[in-house]
Design a protein around this motif. Structure first.
Motif, mmCIF file in Angstrom:
data_model
loop_
_atom_site.group_PDB
_atom_site.id
_atom_site.type_symbol
_atom_site.label_atom_id
_atom_site.label_comp_id
_atom_site.label_asym_id
_atom_site.label_seq_id
_atom_site.Cartn_x
_atom_site.Cartn_y
_atom_site.Cartn_z
ATOM 1 N N GLY A 105 51.576 56.263 49.684
ATOM 2 C CA GLY A 105 52.781 56.761 49.043
ATOM 3 C C GLY A 105 54.007 55.911 49.290
ATOM 4 N N ILE A 106 53.805 54.599 49.474
ATOM 5 C CA ILE A 106 54.922 53.704 49.795
ATOM 6 C C ILE A 106 55.646 53.237 48.539
ATOM 7 C CG2 ILE A 106 55.519 51.459 50.808
ATOM 8 C CD1 ILE A 106 53.124 51.852 52.708
ATOM 9 N N ALA A 107 54.894 52.924 47.494
ATOM 10 C CA ALA A 107 55.484 52.312 46.303
ATOM 11 C C ALA A 107 55.570 53.304 45.149
ATOM 12 C CB ALA A 107 54.665 51.100 45.877
ATOM 13 N N ASP A 108 56.642 53.200 44.382
ATOM 14 C CA ASP A 108 56.774 53.946 43.133
ATOM 15 C C ASP A 108 56.266 53.118 41.955
ATOM 16 O OD1 ASP A 108 58.287 56.405 44.015
ATOM 17 O OD2 ASP A 108 59.644 54.859 44.734
ATOM 18 N N GLU A 109 56.437 51.819 42.066
ATOM 19 C CA GLU A 109 55.932 50.924 41.031
ATOM 20 C C GLU A 109 55.443 49.641 41.681
ATOM 21 O OE1 GLU A 109 59.160 50.406 38.335
ATOM 22 O OE2 GLU A 109 60.330 49.153 39.701
ATOM 23 N N ILE A 110 54.366 49.096 41.141
ATOM 24 C CA ILE A 110 53.780 47.861 41.647
ATOM 25 C C ILE A 110 53.612 46.910 40.473
ATOM 26 C CG2 ILE A 110 51.853 46.806 42.869
ATOM 27 C CD1 ILE A 110 51.252 49.551 44.089
ATOM 28 N N LEU A 111 54.240 45.751 40.563
ATOM 29 C CA LEU A 111 54.173 44.739 39.519
ATOM 30 C C LEU A 111 53.240 43.639 39.992
ATOM 31 C CD1 LEU A 111 56.870 46.317 39.089
ATOM 32 C CD2 LEU A 111 57.805 44.235 38.080
ATOM 33 N N VAL A 112 52.210 43.333 39.199
ATOM 34 C CA VAL A 112 51.177 42.419 39.670
ATOM 35 C C VAL A 112 51.023 41.221 38.739
ATOM 36 C CG1 VAL A 112 49.926 44.217 40.908
ATOM 37 C CG2 VAL A 112 49.357 43.771 38.524
ATOM 38 N N CYS A 113 50.731 40.067 39.347
ATOM 39 C CA CYS A 113 50.537 38.815 38.612
ATOM 40 C C CYS A 113 49.260 38.133 39.080
ATOM 41 C CB CYS A 113 51.703 37.853 38.853
ATOM 42 S SG CYS A 113 53.286 38.329 38.141
ATOM 43 N N ASP A 114 48.598 37.456 38.138
ATOM 44 C CA ASP A 114 47.442 36.638 38.474
ATOM 45 C C ASP A 114 47.131 35.738 37.280
ATOM 46 O OD1 ASP A 114 44.999 36.908 40.751
ATOM 47 O OD2 ASP A 114 44.422 35.939 38.874
ATOM 48 N N GLU A 115 46.537 34.568 37.566
ATOM 49 C CA GLU A 115 46.170 33.647 36.497
ATOM 50 C C GLU A 115 44.917 34.098 35.760
ATOM 51 O OE1 GLU A 115 45.761 29.922 38.455
ATOM 52 O OE2 GLU A 115 47.916 29.503 38.494
ATOM 53 N N ASN A 116 44.073 34.904 36.404
ATOM 54 C CA ASN A 116 42.838 35.396 35.800
ATOM 55 C C ASN A 116 43.151 36.686 35.045
ATOM 56 O OD1 ASN A 116 40.341 36.572 35.192
ATOM 57 N ND2 ASN A 116 39.377 35.779 37.056
ATOM 58 N N GLU A 117 43.388 36.565 33.756
ATOM 59 C CA GLU A 117 43.861 37.701 32.973
ATOM 60 C C GLU A 117 42.827 38.821 32.901
ATOM 61 O OE1 GLU A 117 46.287 40.179 31.164
ATOM 62 O OE2 GLU A 117 46.961 38.183 31.805
ATOM 63 N N ASP A 118 41.551 38.487 32.796
ATOM 64 C CA ASP A 118 40.529 39.525 32.727
ATOM 65 C C ASP A 118 40.474 40.330 34.015
ATOM 66 O OD1 ASP A 118 39.818 38.824 30.157
ATOM 67 O OD2 ASP A 118 38.134 37.549 30.776
ATOM 68 N N LYS A 119 40.483 39.647 35.145
ATOM 69 C CA LYS A 119 40.465 40.333 36.441
ATOM 70 C C LYS A 119 41.729 41.166 36.617
ATOM 71 C CE LYS A 119 38.891 40.763 40.822
ATOM 72 N NZ LYS A 119 39.937 41.428 41.577
ATOM 73 N N LEU A 120 42.854 40.611 36.213
ATOM 74 C CA LEU A 120 44.138 41.305 36.351
ATOM 75 C C LEU A 120 44.154 42.580 35.522
ATOM 76 C CD1 LEU A 120 47.020 41.280 37.475
ATOM 77 C CD2 LEU A 120 47.676 39.812 35.549
ATOM 78 N N ARG A 121 43.718 42.479 34.291
ATOM 79 C CA ARG A 121 43.704 43.649 33.408
ATOM 80 C C ARG A 121 42.798 44.741 33.978
ATOM 81 N NH1 ARG A 121 41.489 41.461 29.383
ATOM 82 N NH2 ARG A 121 43.374 40.537 28.509
ATOM 83 N N ALA A 122 41.659 44.332 34.516
ATOM 84 C CA ALA A 122 40.719 45.297 35.089
ATOM 85 C C ALA A 122 41.315 46.011 36.303
ATOM 86 C CB ALA A 122 39.423 44.588 35.479
ATOM 87 N N GLU A 123 41.973 45.253 37.167
ATOM 88 C CA GLU A 123 42.557 45.854 38.364
ATOM 89 C C GLU A 123 43.696 46.812 38.007
ATOM 90 O OE1 GLU A 123 41.242 45.799 41.131
ATOM 91 O OE2 GLU A 123 40.094 43.961 41.357
ATOM 92 N N VAL A 124 44.506 46.435 37.045
ATOM 93 C CA VAL A 124 45.604 47.307 36.625
ATOM 94 C C VAL A 124 45.057 48.627 36.079
ATOM 95 C CG1 VAL A 124 47.478 47.585 34.951
ATOM 96 C CG2 VAL A 124 47.250 45.448 36.239
#
Length: 339
Positions: free
Chosen positions: A28-47
């Motif tokens: 319960g630390i974050a209200d929003e988490i903004l994430v970046c990665d060069e691997n778009e497929d992996k990034l989309r899956a994690e989000v």
């Protein structure tokens, strides 16, 4: 009410990044988490997966895919850097060094130019060198940049001692210091329990132990995990989350972290792990613990290892990190690029 949502950025969503995000959500630390990665497929899956999991979290959190638009992270309170490629460490002694530094050179200047004034928690190895490079390119005060460093290694040392003494780890004060790497040392002469130095309790069989063995076990803990699954992820992600929590909740907790040394322990101009107070102003104070002559020399030698690593880096100016497109120079010893 003037409520300020806690916004955390994460760069790198390979293994550690997603676990850090999950830990931030579940605690319960974050209200929003903004994430970046060069691997778009992996990034989309994690989000997708992380947003689905927030239904079971203490409170609502939103995870946003920022692709490689690093400038969007300038609004964050804290940015965790978990970029890199850990498998390079098994291929080449310097491969991970150059890859990790190049990653930092691609985002640190861009985020700075977008107006970031928050805090960095660097996980990426070699942690001390990458933290120093982020600090150099970010333009932030040194108190705003820190690495997880030996935060986890110190926890491992406490665990080793706890298992031997059958005490809870939180009842033990013990620190690994220096490089987050093979040259780190245990500040054994400062290990204490209930205000008593462990060395002073050695007449009691419960507290008698081999300091060299305990230090070795603490240093090698990460290699056991890597040998079995080619990564470390849970513990280091929780170490990063612990530092973030200390900042956003102004805990003023004492943790071992990789911070810039400006004369403490006789060292200047580098990042290395020592106990420090972490709160809403980042690294609020570096604490100098007592070390015997052997430990002092070991710490100095460890700092020399860190210096040797950042001296291998190709020169790269702050201006170059903020000029698009960013052109990375070739490191003289970079065997990733050799034919």
């Amino acid at each position: 009410m003037g409520y300020h949502p806690v916004s955390i950025g994460i760069i790198g969503m390979g293994h550690v990044g997603p676990h850090a995000a999950n830990s931030l959500i579940l605690q319960g630390i974050a209200d929003e988490i903004l994430v970046c990665d060069e691997n778009e497929d992996k990034l989309r899956a994690e989000v997708q997966d992380l947003n689905d999991s927030t239904v079971f979290a203490p409170h609502r959190a939103v995870i946003t895919n920022c692709h490689t638009d690093y400038e969007k992270l300038a609004q964050c309170d804290v940015i965790i850097n978990a970029s890199g490629q850990v498998t390079l460490s098994a291929i080449s002694r310097t491969g991970e060094l150059f890859k990790s530094v190049d990653d930092a050179r691609l985002f640190a200047g861009r985020i700075a130019a977008a107006g970031f004034t928050g805090y960095y928690v660097n996980v990426t190895n070699p942690c001390d060198v990458v933290a120093r490079e982020i600090f150099r390119l970010s333009g932030l005060p040194s108190s705003h940049v820190m690495g997880t460093g030996t935060c986890l290694d110190s926890a491992r040392l406490r665990t080793v001692i706890a298992l031997k003494t059958q005490l809870a780890p939180e009842s033990i004060q013990a620190y690994m210091v220096g490089e987050h790497g093979n040259s780190q040392i245990a500040a054994w002469s400062s290990v204490s329990i209930a205000g008593k130095l462990l060395n002073e309790l050695s007449d009691n069989p419960r507290f008698a132990m081999d300091g060299a063995e305990a230090e070795s076990l603490a240093r090698k803990g990460g290699y056991i995990a890597y040998h079995g699954k080619q990564r470390t992820e849970y513990a280091i992600a929780n170490a990063a989350t612990r530092i973030v929590r200390a900042i956003v909740h102004d805990e003023k907790v004492v943790l071992a972290a990789s911070v810039q040394l400006n004369g403490a322990y006789g060292q200047k101009g580098l990042f290395a792990s020592v106990p420090c107070i972490i709160g809403k102003d980042g690294v609020e104070e570096v604490l100098e613990i007592d070390m015997n002559d052997v430990e002092k020399q070991g710490f100095a030698d460890s700092c020399d290892v860190i210096r040797g690593n950042f001296e291998k880096l190709a020169p790269f100016s702050v201006e170059s990190s903020r000029t698009m497109p960013i052109v990375l120079p070739k490191h003289a010893e970079d065997d990733r690029r050799l034919d």
